[in-house]
Design a protein around this motif. Structure first.
Motif, PDB file in Angstrom:
ATOM      1  N   MET A  71       0.844  -1.199   0.000  1.00  0.00           N
ATOM      2  CA  MET A  71       0.000   0.000   0.000  1.00  0.00           C
ATOM      3  C   MET A  71       0.878   1.246   0.000  1.00  0.00           C
ATOM      4  SD  MET A  71      -2.981   1.116   2.730  1.00  0.00           S
ATOM      5  CE  MET A  71      -1.898   1.915   3.918  1.00  0.00           C
ATOM      6  N   ARG A  72       0.488   2.221  -0.794  1.00  0.00           N
ATOM      7  CA  ARG A  72       1.157   3.526  -0.843  1.00  0.00           C
ATOM      8  C   ARG A  72       0.071   4.586  -0.642  1.00  0.00           C
ATOM      9  NH1 ARG A  72       6.184   3.342  -3.030  1.00  0.00           N
ATOM     10  NH2 ARG A  72       6.070   5.495  -3.784  1.00  0.00           N
TER      11      ARG A  72
ATOM     12  N   TYR B  74       3.259   6.426  12.399  1.00  0.00           N
ATOM     13  CA  TYR B  74       3.014   4.987  12.544  1.00  0.00           C
ATOM     14  C   TYR B  74       3.222   4.263  11.209  1.00  0.00           C
ATOM     15  CZ  TYR B  74       0.232   0.694  12.708  1.00  0.00           C
ATOM     16  OH  TYR B  74      -0.198  -0.604  12.591  1.00  0.00           O
ATOM     17  N   LEU B  75       2.668   4.816  10.123  1.00  0.00           N
ATOM     18  CA  LEU B  75       2.809   4.170   8.814  1.00  0.00           C
ATOM     19  C   LEU B  75       4.279   4.066   8.408  1.00  0.00           C
ATOM     20  CD1 LEU B  75      -0.165   5.835   6.901  1.00  0.00           C
ATOM     21  CD2 LEU B  75      -0.008   3.456   7.662  1.00  0.00           C
TER      22      LEU B  75
ATOM     23  N   ARG C  58     -20.094   1.868   5.295  1.00  0.00           N
ATOM     24  CA  ARG C  58     -18.930   2.702   4.957  1.00  0.00           C
ATOM     25  C   ARG C  58     -18.346   3.409   6.173  1.00  0.00           C
ATOM     26  NH1 ARG C  58     -19.198   6.959   0.850  1.00  0.00           N
ATOM     27  NH2 ARG C  58     -21.285   7.502   1.558  1.00  0.00           N
ATOM     28  N   LEU C  59     -19.024   3.369   7.316  1.00  0.00           N
ATOM     29  CA  LEU C  59     -18.590   4.098   8.504  1.00  0.00           C
ATOM     30  C   LEU C  59     -17.846   3.181   9.468  1.00  0.00           C
ATOM     31  CD1 LEU C  59     -21.804   6.213   9.204  1.00  0.00           C
ATOM     32  CD2 LEU C  59     -19.666   7.009   8.173  1.00  0.00           C
ATOM     33  N   SER C  60     -16.627   3.568   9.826  1.00  0.00           N
ATOM     34  CA  SER C  60     -15.825   2.823  10.800  1.00  0.00           C
ATOM     35  C   SER C  60     -15.336   3.781  11.876  1.00  0.00           C
ATOM     36  CB  SER C  60     -14.614   2.170  10.129  1.00  0.00           C
ATOM     37  OG  SER C  60     -15.016   1.201   9.183  1.00  0.00           O
ATOM     38  N   ILE C  61     -15.254   3.299  13.105  1.00  0.00           N
ATOM     39  CA  ILE C  61     -14.804   4.144  14.217  1.00  0.00           C
ATOM     40  C   ILE C  61     -13.281   4.085  14.319  1.00  0.00           C
ATOM     41  CG2 ILE C  61     -14.891   4.504  16.703  1.00  0.00           C
ATOM     42  CD1 ILE C  61     -17.723   3.404  16.684  1.00  0.00           C
TER      43      ILE C  61
ATOM     44  N   LEU D 156      -4.917   0.438   9.936  1.00  0.00           N
ATOM     45  CA  LEU D 156      -4.096  -0.004   8.804  1.00  0.00           C
ATOM     46  C   LEU D 156      -4.723  -1.203   8.110  1.00  0.00           C
ATOM     47  CD1 LEU D 156      -1.573   0.069   7.054  1.00  0.00           C
ATOM     48  CD2 LEU D 156      -0.367  -1.220   8.836  1.00  0.00           C
ATOM     49  N   ALA D 157      -5.245  -2.138   8.876  1.00  0.00           N
ATOM     50  CA  ALA D 157      -5.879  -3.317   8.274  1.00  0.00           C
ATOM     51  C   ALA D 157      -7.062  -2.908   7.396  1.00  0.00           C
ATOM     52  CB  ALA D 157      -6.333  -4.279   9.371  1.00  0.00           C
ATOM     53  N   GLU D 158      -7.862  -1.937   7.865  1.00  0.00           N
ATOM     54  CA  GLU D 158      -9.009  -1.484   7.061  1.00  0.00           C
ATOM     55  C   GLU D 158      -8.543  -0.731   5.821  1.00  0.00           C
ATOM     56  OE1 GLU D 158     -12.822  -0.503   8.408  1.00  0.00           O
ATOM     57  OE2 GLU D 158     -12.205  -0.421  10.518  1.00  0.00           O
TER      58      GLU D 158
END
Length: 390
Positions: free
Chosen positions: A1-2, A27-28, A171-174, A372-374
């Motif tokens: 991923m970039r 973190y990334l 589409r919504l994530s916390i 990051l996983a999402e």
């Protein structure tokens, strides 16, 4: 991923959004994920260096939220930088000029797109007599986020607000906020710190931290404290850490009503930690927060919190256990909460201990691991999520 991140506020600006995004990028990089940030130049007087992974643009402050700056973008420059970087995912963090650039390039080159929603701008409008713009703003926000495969929000209450607006739940994530317990902790030489600022250590200290602006309801904090000091605790002192457009009027209010307030101006870093830890109660009546980073910071410093019963702070503070939630705008209710905590030191101690324990469980790395996983999943979903036609 970039990842290409488009944001209208970024470090060294000192606000919750800028600091959160800075932590995300750090973190990334630690995880070996290439990141290219597109951000405005910071306000004058804030040095930012010349990081190779941050493209900067001349900018002007946005009147509703000066921490977000309107970049004077150069489309050719952005296109070249994007082509050189070749992102596999675009993250738009703010809905202004640079966020629009991110949306445009995601659609044009069919790059997977995500967003993070940080601010309830519609709740700011009534404080500036612009409530007539609310419907127009929401039409724009719906359009802006239409092609985002995921929209990350800071709290369950924010997610609930957006669901009521008709946004799609899938589409919504916390994306909650974490706490750096090495930076925010209860250790302080209280006597030495207060006396170095001309405050007697025997005083009962109530602290407010945040922007001094109408939408933060700082005038409610002053009114609540004035009644508390007059009726319950004559030795109380209010300390206000922050700056903003309401600073002059708040100082005039304090002087006019003879309220003992110590205005610090902008405060950050180790000095801010000392104020949190040296204070007896943290008073934060803002009803417009999507999360309220300062509330979690106060809790991490072992300071009981009295805050508004609206917005993202309600997901952090458990009423009667880790703090008190009061009806927004009700100075009497805030005064009653201050009085109850003042008159019950055992409750103050218990509340501080529970708040401290809660804050220590909010690990940034755990939060970013899930994020990051999402993001990786969104990048793998490819181009099919872009729904607008060119």
């Amino acid at each position: 991923m970039r990842l290409a991140l488009f944001t209208d506020t970024y470090e060294p600006e000192v606000n919750g959004v800028a600091r959160t995004l800075g932590r995300w990028v750090d973190y990334l990089r630690r995880k070996g994920v290439p990141v290219q940030v597109f951000a405005p130049d910071p306000a004058l007087g804030l040095p930012h260096g010349a990081a190779a992974s941050v493209e900067r643009f001349a900018s002007l402050p946005f009147f509703l939220y000066p921490e977000c700056r309107l970049a004077l973008v150069n489309p050719v420059h952005i296109r070249r930088a994007l082509h050189a970087f070749s992102p596999t995912l675009i993250h738009v963090a703010t809905p202004f000029n640079l966020g629009l650039c991110g949306i445009h390039y995601a659609r044009k080159y069919e790059i997977p797109l995500i967003a993070s929603y940080h601010t309830h701008f519609d709740r700011y409008l009534p404080f500036y007599n612009l409530q007539w713009m609310v419907k127009m703003l929401w039409r724009y926000m719906n359009w802006f986020h239409y092609d985002c495969s995921r929209i990350f929000v800071p709290s369950a209450s924010t997610k609930s607000d957006l669901l009521q607006r008709g946004w799609e739940e899938e589409r919504l994530s916390i994306w909650p906020r974490g706490m750096d317990t090495k930076r925010f902790h209860p250790a302080v030489d209280r006597k030495g710190h207060l006396e170095s600022h001309g405050i007697d250590s025997s005083n009962f200290i109530v602290l407010y931290v945040g922007r001094l602006a109408p939408e933060k309801n700082v005038d409610v904090a002053l009114a609540a404290f004035a009644k508390f000091q007059r009726t319950a605790c004559p030795e109380a002192r209010l300390v206000v850490a922050g700056d903003g457009p309401s600073a002059i009027s708040l100082k005039e209010q304090a002087e006019q009503h003879d309220i003992p307030v110590h205005f610090l101006g902008f405060t950050a870093g180790e000095e801010l930690q000392k104020w949190y830890a040296a204070s007896d109660i943290f008073l934060f009546p803002s009803p417009t927060e999507t999360f309220g980073n300062v509330v979690l910071e106060a809790m991490a410093c072992g300071t009981p919190v009295v805050t508004a019963n609206r917005g993202g702070v309600t997901d952090t503070v458990e009423h009667g256990l880790t703090g008190f939630l009061c009806e927004q705008g009700d100075a009497d209710a805030f005064c009653d909460a201050l009085t109850e905590l003042y008159e019950n030191p055992l409750m103050r101690y218990r509340m501080a201990s529970l708040a401290l324990a809660y804050s220590r469980k909010q690990s940034w790395d755990d939060i970013f691991d899930r994020l990051l996983a999402e993001c990786q999943l969104a990048a793998c979903e490819g181009r099919s999520r872009i729904r607008h036609t060119k």
